[in-house]
Design a protein around this motif. Structure first.
Motif, PDB file in Angstrom:
ATOM      1  N   ARG A 143       0.833  -1.212   0.000  1.00 39.59           N
ATOM      2  CA  ARG A 143       0.000   0.000   0.000  1.00 39.59           C
ATOM      3  C   ARG A 143       0.866   1.260   0.000  1.00 39.59           C
ATOM      4  O   ARG A 143       0.552   2.238  -0.692  1.00 39.59           O
ATOM      5  N   GLU A 144       1.944   1.235   0.765  1.00 44.16           N
ATOM      6  CA  GLU A 144       2.848   2.387   0.792  1.00 44.16           C
ATOM      7  C   GLU A 144       3.490   2.606  -0.567  1.00 44.16           C
ATOM      8  O   GLU A 144       3.616   3.751  -1.039  1.00 44.16           O
ATOM      9  N   LYS A 145       3.890   1.515  -1.215  1.00 45.37           N
ATOM     10  CA  LYS A 145       4.497   1.626  -2.546  1.00 45.37           C
ATOM     11  C   LYS A 145       3.477   2.116  -3.573  1.00 45.37           C
ATOM     12  O   LYS A 145       3.806   2.894  -4.480  1.00 45.37           O
ATOM     13  N   GLU A 146       2.240   1.636  -3.430  1.00 44.34           N
ATOM     14  CA  GLU A 146       1.194   2.036  -4.381  1.00 44.34           C
ATOM     15  C   GLU A 146       0.920   3.528  -4.309  1.00 44.34           C
ATOM     16  O   GLU A 146       0.586   4.159  -5.327  1.00 44.34           O
ATOM     17  N   VAL A 147       1.054   4.109  -3.118  1.00 45.11           N
ATOM     18  CA  VAL A 147       0.856   5.556  -2.972  1.00 45.11           C
ATOM     19  C   VAL A 147       1.904   6.315  -3.774  1.00 45.11           C
ATOM     20  O   VAL A 147       1.597   7.298  -4.480  1.00 45.11           O
ATOM     21  N   LEU A 148       3.160   5.862  -3.699  1.00 47.12           N
ATOM     22  CA  LEU A 148       4.234   6.509  -4.460  1.00 47.12           C
ATOM     23  C   LEU A 148       4.006   6.383  -5.967  1.00 47.12           C
ATOM     24  O   LEU A 148       4.177   7.352  -6.718  1.00 47.12           O
ATOM     25  N   VAL A 149       3.606   5.184  -6.388  1.00 49.06           N
ATOM     26  CA  VAL A 149       3.374   4.957  -7.816  1.00 49.06           C
ATOM     27  C   VAL A 149       2.203   5.813  -8.308  1.00 49.06           C
ATOM     28  O   VAL A 149       2.270   6.404  -9.396  1.00 49.06           O
ATOM     29  N   ALA A 150       1.141   5.889  -7.512  1.00 46.88           N
ATOM     30  CA  ALA A 150      -0.037   6.667  -7.910  1.00 46.88           C
ATOM     31  C   ALA A 150       0.302   8.146  -8.030  1.00 46.88           C
ATOM     32  O   ALA A 150      -0.184   8.844  -8.941  1.00 46.88           O
ATOM     33  N   ALA A 151       1.148   8.631  -7.124  1.00 48.68           N
ATOM     34  CA  ALA A 151       1.530  10.046  -7.176  1.00 48.68           C
ATOM     35  C   ALA A 151       2.324  10.351  -8.442  1.00 48.68           C
ATOM     36  O   ALA A 151       2.109  11.383  -9.099  1.00 48.68           O
ATOM     37  N   LYS A 152       3.224   9.463  -8.795  1.00 45.25           N
ATOM     38  CA  LYS A 152       4.024   9.667 -10.008  1.00 45.25           C
ATOM     39  C   LYS A 152       3.150   9.568 -11.260  1.00 45.25           C
ATOM     40  O   LYS A 152       3.339  10.323 -12.228  1.00 45.25           O
ATOM     41  N   LYS A 187       9.335   8.298 -18.009  1.00 47.67           N
ATOM     42  CA  LYS A 187      10.476   7.419 -17.785  1.00 47.67           C
ATOM     43  C   LYS A 187      10.664   7.145 -16.289  1.00 47.67           C
ATOM     44  O   LYS A 187      10.912   6.008 -15.871  1.00 47.67           O
ATOM     45  N   ALA A 188      10.523   8.198 -15.483  1.00 45.70           N
ATOM     46  CA  ALA A 188      10.649   8.039 -14.029  1.00 45.70           C
ATOM     47  C   ALA A 188       9.544   7.146 -13.478  1.00 45.70           C
ATOM     48  O   ALA A 188       9.775   6.340 -12.561  1.00 45.70           O
ATOM     49  N   TYR A 189       8.348   7.269 -14.041  1.00 42.96           N
ATOM     50  CA  TYR A 189       7.223   6.423 -13.601  1.00 42.96           C
ATOM     51  C   TYR A 189       7.504   4.961 -13.888  1.00 42.96           C
ATOM     52  O   TYR A 189       7.314   4.098 -13.019  1.00 42.96           O
ATOM     53  N   ARG A 190       7.962   4.664 -15.107  1.00 40.56           N
ATOM     54  CA  ARG A 190       8.251   3.270 -15.462  1.00 40.56           C
ATOM     55  C   ARG A 190       9.362   2.697 -14.591  1.00 40.56           C
ATOM     56  O   ARG A 190       9.301   1.539 -14.183  1.00 40.56           O
ATOM     57  N   ARG A 191      10.375   3.517 -14.327  1.00 39.66           N
ATOM     58  CA  ARG A 191      11.475   3.064 -13.472  1.00 39.66           C
ATOM     59  C   ARG A 191      10.976   2.808 -12.045  1.00 39.66           C
ATOM     60  O   ARG A 191      11.375   1.822 -11.403  1.00 39.66           O
ATOM     61  N   LEU A 192      10.095   3.672 -11.547  1.00 40.58           N
ATOM     62  CA  LEU A 192       9.547   3.497 -10.207  1.00 40.58           C
ATOM     63  C   LEU A 192       8.731   2.218 -10.100  1.00 40.58           C
ATOM     64  O   LEU A 192       8.845   1.476  -9.117  1.00 40.58           O
ATOM     65  N   VAL A 193       7.911   1.956 -11.109  1.00 42.98           N
ATOM     66  CA  VAL A 193       7.102   0.723 -11.110  1.00 42.98           C
ATOM     67  C   VAL A 193       8.008  -0.502 -11.054  1.00 42.98           C
ATOM     68  O   VAL A 193       7.764  -1.454 -10.288  1.00 42.98           O
ATOM     69  N   ALA A 194       9.072  -0.511 -11.863  1.00 40.88           N
ATOM     70  CA  ALA A 194       9.999  -1.645 -11.875  1.00 40.88           C
ATOM     71  C   ALA A 194      10.707  -1.791 -10.533  1.00 40.88           C
ATOM     72  O   ALA A 194      10.867  -2.907 -10.010  1.00 40.88           O
ATOM     73  N   ASP A 195      11.127  -0.660  -9.948  1.00 47.77           N
ATOM     74  CA  ASP A 195      11.820  -0.702  -8.655  1.00 47.77           C
ATOM     75  C   ASP A 195      10.898  -1.201  -7.544  1.00 47.77           C
ATOM     76  O   ASP A 195      11.320  -1.982  -6.678  1.00 47.77           O
ATOM     77  N   VAL A 196       9.655  -0.736  -7.575  1.00 48.83           N
ATOM     78  CA  VAL A 196       8.691  -1.162  -6.553  1.00 48.83           C
ATOM     79  C   VAL A 196       8.457  -2.664  -6.640  1.00 48.83           C
ATOM     80  O   VAL A 196       8.435  -3.365  -5.614  1.00 48.83           O
ATOM     81  N   LYS A 197       8.278  -3.169  -7.850  1.00 48.24           N
ATOM     82  CA  LYS A 197       8.075  -4.610  -8.029  1.00 48.24           C
ATOM     83  C   LYS A 197       9.276  -5.400  -7.512  1.00 48.24           C
ATOM     84  O   LYS A 197       9.129  -6.412  -6.820  1.00 48.24           O
ATOM     85  N   GLU A 198      10.470  -4.922  -7.845  1.00 52.85           N
ATOM     86  CA  GLU A 198      11.679  -5.610  -7.394  1.00 52.85           C
ATOM     87  C   GLU A 198      11.790  -5.576  -5.870  1.00 52.85           C
ATOM     88  O   GLU A 198      12.141  -6.584  -5.239  1.00 52.85           O
ATOM     89  N   ASP A 199      11.481  -4.421  -5.268  1.00 52.72           N
ATOM     90  CA  ASP A 199      11.554  -4.296  -3.802  1.00 52.72           C
ATOM     91  C   ASP A 199      10.568  -5.234  -3.120  1.00 52.72           C
ATOM     92  O   ASP A 199      10.907  -5.903  -2.132  1.00 52.72           O
ATOM     93  N   ILE A 200       9.338  -5.280  -3.636  1.00 56.33           N
ATOM     94  CA  ILE A 200       8.318  -6.137  -3.026  1.00 56.33           C
ATOM     95  C   ILE A 200       8.701  -7.604  -3.152  1.00 56.33           C
ATOM     96  O   ILE A 200       8.573  -8.384  -2.199  1.00 56.33           O
ATOM     97  N   ASP A 201       9.187  -7.995  -4.331  1.00 53.48           N
ATOM     98  CA  ASP A 201       9.596  -9.394  -4.524  1.00 53.48           C
ATOM     99  C   ASP A 201      10.737  -9.760  -3.566  1.00 53.48           C
ATOM    100  O   ASP A 201      10.744 -10.855  -2.982  1.00 53.48           O
TER     101      ASP A 201
END
Length: 258
Positions: A143-152, A187-201
């Motif tokens: 949920r915390e990561k989703e907030v960051l992704v939604a903001a971007k 570009k920053a949004y796509r990078r953030l999505v990839a980083d969030v997925k990697e962090d969660i995994d």
């Protein structure tokens, strides 16, 4: 993930595989088929009558147990089989080759095979108290990561909407700057999505590793108290093992008490 083996060495496991398949599988498949047939005859839906223990068979057995005043464990036991009118694996007659076809260099094989169990690691992670707490923590992290992704994403959409709605009124230079800003934001949004997925995994793997390490002591405790000589972590390697040798619930109980 480095977890000490829960069972005997692989050499002993390989030595017993053939014997397990010969001695146990045919009888167990026959018993499961009898249970499936009885459940179907009584109006339950155990799935295909194929002698393979699956989710539908387990759910049908649980329903039968509930409606007949038995503990709804979904497991084969003497009381359930008696109600169903089928035999139990322990009551079968020895196969003709049981005593004569076994290698002479495996003394005590009968005793060893009677002490085989297996543990479902996925269910251990999902159903243990520690596992449920870990899932709750992972949901909080997501949920915390989703907030960051939604903001971007909002930033990207606002820039795109600005260009689409007022781009005609902008000077060429300003419009070009806004388009560059949009490219950078996308570009920053796509990078953030990839980083969030990697962090969660990664965090998910770490939590699972911690649970399995904690479970090792519980597994050893159950193995010693119930006198198991072999405990498998992947029952599918044998094709079939009776649900009666699933010790996952026992390990979860011990783990939850720690």
């Amino acid at each position: 993930m480095n977890i000490k083996p829960f069972a005997v060495s692989i050499a002993v496991f390989v030595a017993f595989v053939g014997l397990i398949l010969v001695d146990l599988a045919p009888a167990n498949v026959q018993i499961v088929h009898q249970i499936q047939r009885s459940l179907k005859d009584l109006g339950y839906n155990p799935g295909p009558l194929d002698g393979i223990w699956g989710q539908k068979t387990e759910q049908a057995l649980k329903a039968f147990q509930r409606e007949n005043g038995l503990p709804a464990t979904g497991k084969i036991d003497h009381a359930t089989n008696t109600k169903l009118g089928v035999g139990t694996p322990s009551s079968r007659k020895p196969l003709p080759e049981d005593r004569t076809s076994r290698p002479a260099d495996h003394p005590g094989t009968d005793d060893a095979l009677q002490n085989v169990g297996y543990i479902n690691l996925q269910r251990l992670v999902n159903d243990s108290r520690m596992g449920r707490a870990a899932r709750s923590e992972m949901q909080k992290i997501r949920r915390e990561k989703e907030v960051l992704v939604a903001a971007k994403l909002r930033e990207v959409n606002e820039l795109r909407e600005l260009i689409n709605s007022t781009g005609d009124k902008m000077s060429p230079l300003v419009k070009q700057e806004k388009q560059l800003d949009l490219q950078k934001a996308s570009k920053a949004y796509r990078r953030l999505v990839a980083d969030v997925k990697e962090d969660i995994d990664r965090e998910d793997r770490e939590l699972v590793s911690i649970i399995l390490q904690k479970a090792e002591g519980a597994l050893q405790e159950v193995a010693k108290s119930m006198n198991y000589t072999i405990i498998l972590k992947d029952a599918s390697a044998l094709g079939y093992l009776s649900p009666s040798v699933d010790i996952t619930d026992d390990v979860i109980r011990v783990l939850d008490q720690k």
